[in-house]
Design a protein around this motif. Structure first.
Motif, short mmCIF file in Angstrom:
data_model
loop_
_atom_site.label_atom_id
_atom_site.label_comp_id
_atom_site.label_asym_id
_atom_site.label_seq_id
_atom_site.Cartn_x
_atom_site.Cartn_y
_atom_site.Cartn_z
N CYS A 150 33.68 75.99 21.23
CA CYS A 150 32.26 75.83 20.92
C CYS A 150 32.10 75.13 19.58
N VAL A 189 26.51 70.57 24.00
CA VAL A 189 26.39 71.67 24.97
C VAL A 189 26.11 71.11 26.36
N ARG A 213 28.92 70.06 28.58
CA ARG A 213 29.83 71.08 29.09
C ARG A 213 29.18 72.08 30.05
N ILE A 214 27.87 72.08 30.11
CA ILE A 214 27.19 73.12 30.87
C ILE A 214 27.11 72.74 32.35
N ARG A 268 30.63 81.65 27.59
CA ARG A 268 31.63 80.58 27.56
C ARG A 268 31.22 79.45 26.64
N LEU A 269 29.91 79.22 26.53
CA LEU A 269 29.41 78.13 25.71
C LEU A 269 28.81 78.63 24.40
#
Length: 839
Positions: free
Chosen positions: A40, A56, A59-60, A87-88
């Motif tokens: 992160c 973000v 990756r989401i 996770r993020l």
């Protein structure tokens, strides 16, 4: 808003108070989170917010995006909950009710006076402290979003939520709402301003039967300006309402959400539905809703399916998520460890002090015949305190989602008894028998009668009268004692059939936990009354603007807003209907005079400067609120006059001060429904200054002529270079650059009344509506968004309120063909611009 809990009668209708132990809870100090692992990298990063959002978003997954745009359906631990994405490193969101403090039955909090009382202070600095208390206590409870303030206009005094709003005037509501937002967000908590828009009654709410038939002009002039002020104040989010507006539910209304809020006002935050106010998936998504509450009946699995099936573009889902993440980053939610808990005691002595000050400043002295007030020990030897509202049924708060449990309540009887001391006898009667009450009054020096009405979300009032029992009690007491003072605890205007019988009247609204201390200080003169009415008090229900069944609460599925812009004092003053007490009215224990009106302008940029002298002509220190009203030419069809400025002043006896007001062309404009924009026609405009809408001793005029065109010509910057549309191109995205001044059309800029700079029919624009340092400035179709607003500053800067940054020559290069940018305002020559003069 209304949670499922609020829809239960016990929660909406109860003013139950719980005694709690108060503990100190000062300003919230957030501990920064440790830098996250490489998984992160956006946590603890110093990169611009938009860059962190991009990281973000890269990756989401779509499923996780959908999880961010709706609540989880639970009312625990907060009334609205969006789970974290571990996770993020995306933190959870907890949304908690306001706007009079922390709601939903939480304990250990401060019960502030109702927002209508804070509005009656006309004190933006105190309102900011009011918001800061809410923000600090939300943070202490671990909540990240405060569902406040309520800035809907009080169209009618029967509205069940009038007590939790900020009055009947859009200018006042906008200024006070912006101050509340600033205070709340200063504590690191997101303010969710509510309810967008044209939400003015509870009858038929959240159904198509509550369909407001309202003109665009009325929306733009009355029901939307406070939301624009909220957007300019940096509100992180907005809640859409339970209303239907012109045939479309408010949470899927493209005019309200997209055209007005996001485009015209340049709002970059996210839009949340009121609880249960989402009624569709595709329409709501495309028409501007970003988050459904409290569950995911439309924005959960149905939205995921709609994106997969192509009915909702993935880019629209991305926009919803970006809007939410942007605010989470901006308020540091990613960068600090979770703190606070729902069970924490967050009230404090400092917060109680603020509550008391608001209750004192917000109480309005409506009548003081013969100087019966303040109470003086030399003439007052005994006081009869009468009415259940003075003791066991003290009305300190309204109901619904704005209801707040108090840690304690100082009743009026307790406060008066304590303040009176041993030298004055205080006796009490609950008023249940108007005659063991009239007798007590007759044997006392002074009688103080307390009476109330109760307002709550979920239902409207059927009348603006006190109960017949209260009216009979007041009349009976007044008949026995000419020194009778009435203290009202109501959420809005009430009638007073006994007004000529009593000596004094206070409107104390719902004053919160410090009720008795505040009213005692006012009665005895420890505090000089200074509150001013934020709503008009009519003489009878037949006088109100929405007096017909078709107007209120509507008929055949239509609520006709046929009074148009004539809401509140605009109606009474334009129709020459004398109210019981006018908007802006309030007495003091001293007196004030107004003199020396000075009106100058408009200057080259359309600015009108107004000043006046206010003098305390009495024998004690006190505060007054100087109010400025503008009356447009009759040809515009505007009301007689409208509030366009106010300034609270505190003066010693005999002291004077000069109040200053600045009006822009926008302040002189009305909404042209045909052109879908603001216009200020040629003619004479009346300027009036005083301390109520009906007490305006100073009047003057300012004239706009047919030659009063917007300033047009060259805009020069560093080294005398000119702002230039590169290549005189009309293509969107063309760079706005510095270039040698050449008097061509590419350098002939027009400065509009709403602070846009136009050239060749297009606008100077921050590319892609971005707000970060380094955002390039370009030519683009004029669209009314915040990306195209450039407000002139006294130091020569052009300020973009959407970004909070200024128009800048990168590196102060002073080189031809340098494309301009947004950058932090710094007062350097790279940010000094000379605008054209009016011809």
């Amino acid at each position: 808003m209304s949670s499922p809990l609020c829809q239960r009668a016990a929660r909406c209708g109860s003013a139950a108070l719980t005694l709690l132990v108060a503990a100190s809870a000062g300003p919230v100090v957030f501990a920064p989170a440790a830098h996250a692992a490489n998984s992160c990298p956006w946590v603890g990063s110093t990169a611009p917010v938009d860059q962190r959002v991009d990281e973000v978003m890269a990756r989401i997954t779509q499923n996780k995006e959908v999880s961010l745009v709706h609540g989880n359906g639970s009312t625990q631990p907060y009334v609205g909950n969006v789970p974290a994405i571990s996770r993020l490193c995306v933190p959870a969101l907890g949304l908690e009710d306001g706007p009079a403090g922390i709601g939903d039955g939480m304990t250990g909090v401060t019960q502030l006076p109702a927002p209508v009382a804070s509005a009656a202070t006309w004190d933006t600095a105190l309102e900011q402290r009011y918001g800061a208390v809410i923000g600090a206590e939300d943070a202490g409870k671990g909540a990240s979003v405060a569902l406040s303030p309520t800035i809907n206009i009080v169209r009618d005094p029967r509205w069940g939520r009038a007590f939790e709003s900020l009055g009947e005037d859009p200018y006042l509501a906008g200024k006070m709402g912006a101050a509340d937002i600033t205070g709340t967000q200063s504590q690191g908590v997101l303010a969710q301003v509510k309810h967008l828009a044209v939400y003015n009654q509870e009858t038929h709410r959240n159904s198509a039967a509550d369909n407001a038939d309202v003109s665009e002009r009325t929306m733009q002039e009355i029901y939307l300006p406070a939301f624009q002020a909220a957007a300019r104040a940096g509100a992180s989010s907005v809640m859409c309402s339970y209303s239907w507006v012109n045939g479309q539910d408010a949470c899927a209304n493209p005019y309200l959400l997209n055209t007005a809020m996001k485009s015209q006002f340049g709002f970059k935050g996210f839009v949340t539905s009121d609880w249960g106010a989402t009624h569709s998936t595709i329409n709501s998504a495309y028409n501007g809703l970003d988050m459904e509450m409290p569950g995911g009946g439309y924005f959960g699995a149905p939205l995921n399916s709609a994106v997969n099936g192509g009915q909702v573009a993935k880019s629209r889902l991305d926009d919803m998520v970006r809007r939410i993440l942007r605010q989470m980053f901006a308020f540091g939610l990613f960068d600090r460890k979770p703190s606070g808990s729902p069970g924490a005691v967050v009230t404090s002595d400092a917060h109680s002090t603020t509550a008391r000050q608001v209750a004192e400043e917000g109480s309005v002295l409506l009548k003081n015949a013969g100087g019966v007030l303040p109470l003086r020990p030399s003439t007052v030897h005994s006081i009869a305190v009468i009415g259940a509202d003075a003791d066991s049924k003290a009305r300190t708060a309204g109901g619904g989602s704005a209801g707040v449990k108090a840690p304690y309540v100082v009743t009026p009887l307790t406060g008066i008894t304590h303040r009176a001391g041993s030298g004055i006898k205080v006796a009490y009667d609950d008023g249940s028998n108007p005659s063991s009450a009239a007798d007590l009054a007759g044997s006392s020096s002074v009688a103080v009668v307390f009476a109330s009405t109760f307002e709550s979300e979920g239902s409207d009032l059927g009348t603006i009268d006190l109960s017949s029992a209260d009216n009979s009690l007041i009349s009976a007491v007044a008949a026995r004692n000419p020194h009778t003072i009435v203290v009202l605890n109501t959420g809005s205007a009430v009638t007073m059939p006994w007004i000529d019988q009593v000596a004094g009247v206070f409107e104390a609204w719902y004053p919160g936990q410090e009720d008795g201390n505040a009213i005692a200080a006012l009665l005895f003169g420890d505090t000089n009354p200074s509150g001013k009415l934020p709503v008009s008090f009519p003489r009878s229900l037949t006088d109100v603007p929405a007096s017909t069944q078709q107007q209120w609460p509507g008929a055949n599925g239509q609520v006709r807003y046929s009074e148009g812009v004539d809401v509140g004092y605009r109606w009474y003053d334009t129709k020459d209907i004398t109210p019981l007490f006018p908007f802006g009215y309030g007495l003091s224990y001293t007196t004030f005079s107004y003199d020396d009106l000075f009106v100058a302008g408009p200057d080259a940029h359309g600015t009108v400067n107004v000043s006046a002298t206010v003098t305390n002509t009495g024998r004690r220190q006190g505060a007054d609120v100087a109010q400025l009203y503008v009356g447009d030419p009759a040809s515009t069809g505007e009301p007689t006059h409208q509030l366009k400025g106010f300034q609270r002043v505190d003066l010693a006896p005999g002291a004077s001060t000069t109040v200053h007001f600045t009006l822009t062309t926008k302040d002189l404009s009305y909404w042209d429904q045909n052109a879908h924009g603001w216009t200020a026609p040629a003619g004479r405009y009346r300027i009036a200054v005083g301390d109520s809408s009906r007490t305006l001793p100073l009047t003057g005029t300012v004239t706009l002529t047919s030659t009063t065109a917007p300033p047009s010509g060259a805009v020069t910057g560093i080294a005398g270079l000119c702002l230039d549309d590169r290549g005189a191109s009309l293509a969107n995205g063309t760079p706005i650059q510095l270039y040698d001044c050449n008097h061509t059309g590419a350098q002939k800029w027009t400065v509009t009344s709403d602070h846009r700079l136009t050239v060749l029919g297009k606008c100077m624009d921050a590319a892609n509506g971005a707000t970060a340092n380094g955002t390039l400035v370009q030519l683009y179709d004029c669209n009314g968004t915040g990306a195209q607003i450039w407000e002139p500053q006294p130091n020569g800067a052009l300020y973009n309120p959407q970004s909070g940054r200024c128009l800048d020559d990168p590196g102060a290069t002073a080189e031809r063909e340098t494309q301009l940018q947004l950058y932090d305002c710094n007062g350097t020559h790279a940010q000094k611009w000379q605008l054209p003069e009016r011809m």
